[in-house]
Scaffold this active site. Structure first.
Site, PDB file in Angstrom:
ATOM      1  N   LYS A   1      -8.800   4.863   8.672  1.00 10.23           N
ATOM      2  CA  LYS A   1      -8.595   4.245   9.980  1.00 10.23           C
ATOM      3  C   LYS A   1      -8.183   5.274  11.038  1.00 10.23           C
ATOM      4  O   LYS A   1      -8.468   5.113  12.216  1.00 10.23           O
ATOM      5  CB  LYS A   1      -7.519   3.157   9.896  1.00 10.23           C
ATOM      6  CG  LYS A   1      -7.742   2.071   8.851  1.00 10.23           C
ATOM      7  CD  LYS A   1      -8.753   1.050   9.289  1.00 10.23           C
ATOM      8  CE  LYS A   1      -8.746  -0.237   8.482  1.00 10.23           C
ATOM      9  NZ  LYS A   1      -9.093  -0.129   7.064  1.00 10.23           N
TER      10      LYS A   1
HETATM   11  C1  LIG Z   1      -9.919  -0.863   6.199  1.00 10.73           C
HETATM   12  C2  LIG Z   1     -10.123  -0.285   4.858  1.00 10.73           C
HETATM   13  C3  LIG Z   1     -11.295  -0.530   4.103  1.00 10.73           C
HETATM   14  C4  LIG Z   1     -12.384  -1.472   4.577  1.00 10.73           C
HETATM   15  O1  LIG Z   1     -13.124  -0.928   5.658  1.00 10.73           O
HETATM   16  P1  LIG Z   1     -14.022  -1.877   6.574  1.00 10.73           P
HETATM   17  O2  LIG Z   1     -14.461  -1.013   7.705  1.00 10.73           O
HETATM   18  O3  LIG Z   1     -13.114  -2.980   7.017  1.00 10.73           O
HETATM   19  O4  LIG Z   1     -15.147  -2.373   5.750  1.00 10.73           O
HETATM   20  C5  LIG Z   1     -11.437   0.123   2.886  1.00 10.73           C
HETATM   21  N1  LIG Z   1     -10.472   0.931   2.407  1.00 10.73           N
HETATM   22  C6  LIG Z   1      -9.332   1.185   3.086  1.00 10.73           C
HETATM   23  C7  LIG Z   1      -8.310   2.065   2.490  1.00 10.73           C
HETATM   24  C8  LIG Z   1      -9.121   0.591   4.336  1.00 10.73           C
HETATM   25  O5  LIG Z   1      -7.976   0.833   5.003  1.00 10.73           O
END
Ligand SMILES: *Cc1c(COP(=O)(O)O)cnc(C)c1O
Length: 468
Positions: free
Chosen positions: A113
């Site tokens: 993120k």
């Molecule tokens: C948010 C997240 C995901 C999922 O990603 P999306 O873009 O929502 O499909 C997978 N792994 C981690 C560690 C995340 O923080």
């Protein structure tokens, strides 16, 4: 470049407008009116460019036509990616002859993120400063989004950030990564309820149009187009590098929740990056693999797993892919989404299903497969992976095509989900030095009743006065 809503009934905006608006007023998501292409010359050059330079050039294609100058964008990408603790920003790690991890967790809060959020915070500040506006960001988190958004927005001018999390239902590390940020513009709220209750409160505030306008609400969840655009970059960078090494296109398996990350991979492929197959990897919450198999998207209840960032039934960014499957007919998609919301089911027609199956593979991993995969990768190459990454490795290995390199997206640092890792291999992964005293830092958090009236009163009490 112009941005249109996936439901066809909202004002057309430029990049800056889409950034500050978040969700379109017709309930849809903003997408570019056409997809740009990368030239052969660009792709060749990217092999030796630095990450932040590729970011400026790729995101620059999406920013074009807005008031954001390309030189300012280049400064923002340079600053954003200087916060990462690895010189390559998003390194790849080889784990077998033709398998690699794409490590997206070297940012300040240890999940992928950060890659988008570190840029998003800077873009917000830049655009608010230019337009003299202020923004009250409200968002809900079940873990990783919260800390990444807080780290990206702390102490930025013109922004107040209100982050809701379900009280007592996030891990201690995740909570502390949020509540130990004491900056005056950061407001953590623990809601007595579930993540869905938090999400419903945020949606209700956005649905209250007079309140939304008066508070100048903004969004940092992955419905914000700017986040998706920033994620396209690491697929371009890694596919260019690995395809040069293997003289073949590169496939990816992506641990998927809200579909933002794998959507970005698909966009990179559409723009001409050397990408072959894309595999959607789900945990036990397998609505997307079921849809991929049968053409019927049917909502189920959410089950808790060791990969909580993927404990999702309705993947909001899937709507951006559906828009393409509906051949960009916003009205038809709006009707289908309304029916899905009320009946909990949507049926793809046969042409749409074929297009989905041509573009993607899909599968899910059970909890015991996740546990076994963490152990298997550790035994094979000594690399410790987190449960989200393990979902990708497990599903990817079950879906291997005959040839070409496969990349598993490593979306979180293993120390963020230490309990699951320890259960699998008996070793507790350590937090990196900048977070090693996390458990000793003071916390700041409010508890607010889980009703719309109380939440709106709270948001009003922290919002900045409007400059206009
Ligand atoms: C948010 C997240 C995901 C999922 O990603 P999306 O873009 O929502 O499909 C997978 N792994 C981690 C560690 C995340 O923080």
């Amino acid at each position: 470049m112009k941005y249109v809503s996936t439901r066809g009934d909202a004002p057309v905006l430029d990049f800056s407008g889409a950034l500050l608006t978040g969700m379109a007023i017709d309930g849809g998501l903003y997408v570019p009116d056409s997809w740009p292409s990368l030239t052969a010359d660009q792709l060749a050059r990217f092999r030796t460019s630095q990450y932040h330079e590729v970011a400026a050039e790729v995101i620059g294609l999406f920013v074009e036509g807005s008031a954001i100058e390309q030189t300012d964008l280049a400064q923002m990408t340079e600053a954003a990616y200087a916060t990462f603790r690895h010189p390559e920003v998003v390194p790849t790690r080889q784990i077998s002859e033709d398998e690699h991890l794409l490590e997206l967790f070297w940012g300040p809060t240890l999940s992928f993120k950060d890659v988008a959020m570190q840029l998003l915070g800077r873009l917000f500040e830049h655009e608010l400063g230019r337009t003299g506006r202020t923004l009250t960001i409200v968002a809900a988190t079940s873990g990783d989004t919260g800390s990444a958004a807080i780290e990206a927005c702390r102490d930025r001018a013109g922004i107040e950030l209100v982050m809701l999390h379900p009280n007592g239902r996030v891990s201690e590390v995740q909570r502390r990564q949020m509540t130990t940020v004491l900056s005056p513009n950061i407001h953590n709220v623990g809601v007595d309820g579930t993540f869905d209750d938090c999400q419903d409160l945020v949606k209700a505030m956005f649905g209250d149009r007079p309140f939304r306008d008066e508070m100048r609400l903004g969004a940092v969840n992955s419905i914000n187009w700017a986040r998706v655009s920033a994620q396209v970059v690491y697929y371009v960078v890694s596919s260019v590098k690995l395809s040069d090494q293997y003289k073949a296109k590169v496939s990816y398996t992506v641990p998927t929740g809200n579909f933002g990350n794998i959507l970005a991979a698909n966009i990179a492929r559409t723009m001409g990056a050397p990408i072959d197959r894309l595999v959607i990897a789900a945990n036990s919450n397998d609505i997307l693999p079921r849809t991929h198999e049968s053409g019927e998207m049917a909502m189920d209840s959410v089950v808790a797993t060791s990969s909580p960032a993927m404990d999702i039934q309705v993947s909001s960014n899937f709507e951006r892919l559906l828009f393409e499957l509906f051949e960009r007919d916003g009205k038809a998609l709006a009707d289908a989404m309304r029916a899905f919301r009320s009946e909990g089911v949507m049926r793809l027609d046969s042409a749409q299903l074929v297009a989905l199956q041509d573009g993607f593979g899909a599968g899910h991993a059970t909890e015991s497969e996740v546990n076994d995969t963490i152990a298997e990768v550790y035994e094979q190459c000594g690399t410790v992976i987190d449960p989200h990454t393990a979902v990708a490795v497990s599903v990817g290995r079950k879906n291997r095509a005959e040839s070409g390199p496969m990349v598993y997206v490593a979306s979180a640092h293993p120390a963020k989900f230490g309990d699951a890792v320890e259960a699998a291999i008996g070793i507790e992964p350590q937090l990196p030095p900048h977070l090693s005293d996390l458990l000793d830092r003071p916390e700041k958090c409010e508890v607010v009743d889980p009703d719309l009236g109380s939440m709106e009163r709270y948001v009003r009490s922290v919002a900045l006065p409007s400059a206009s």
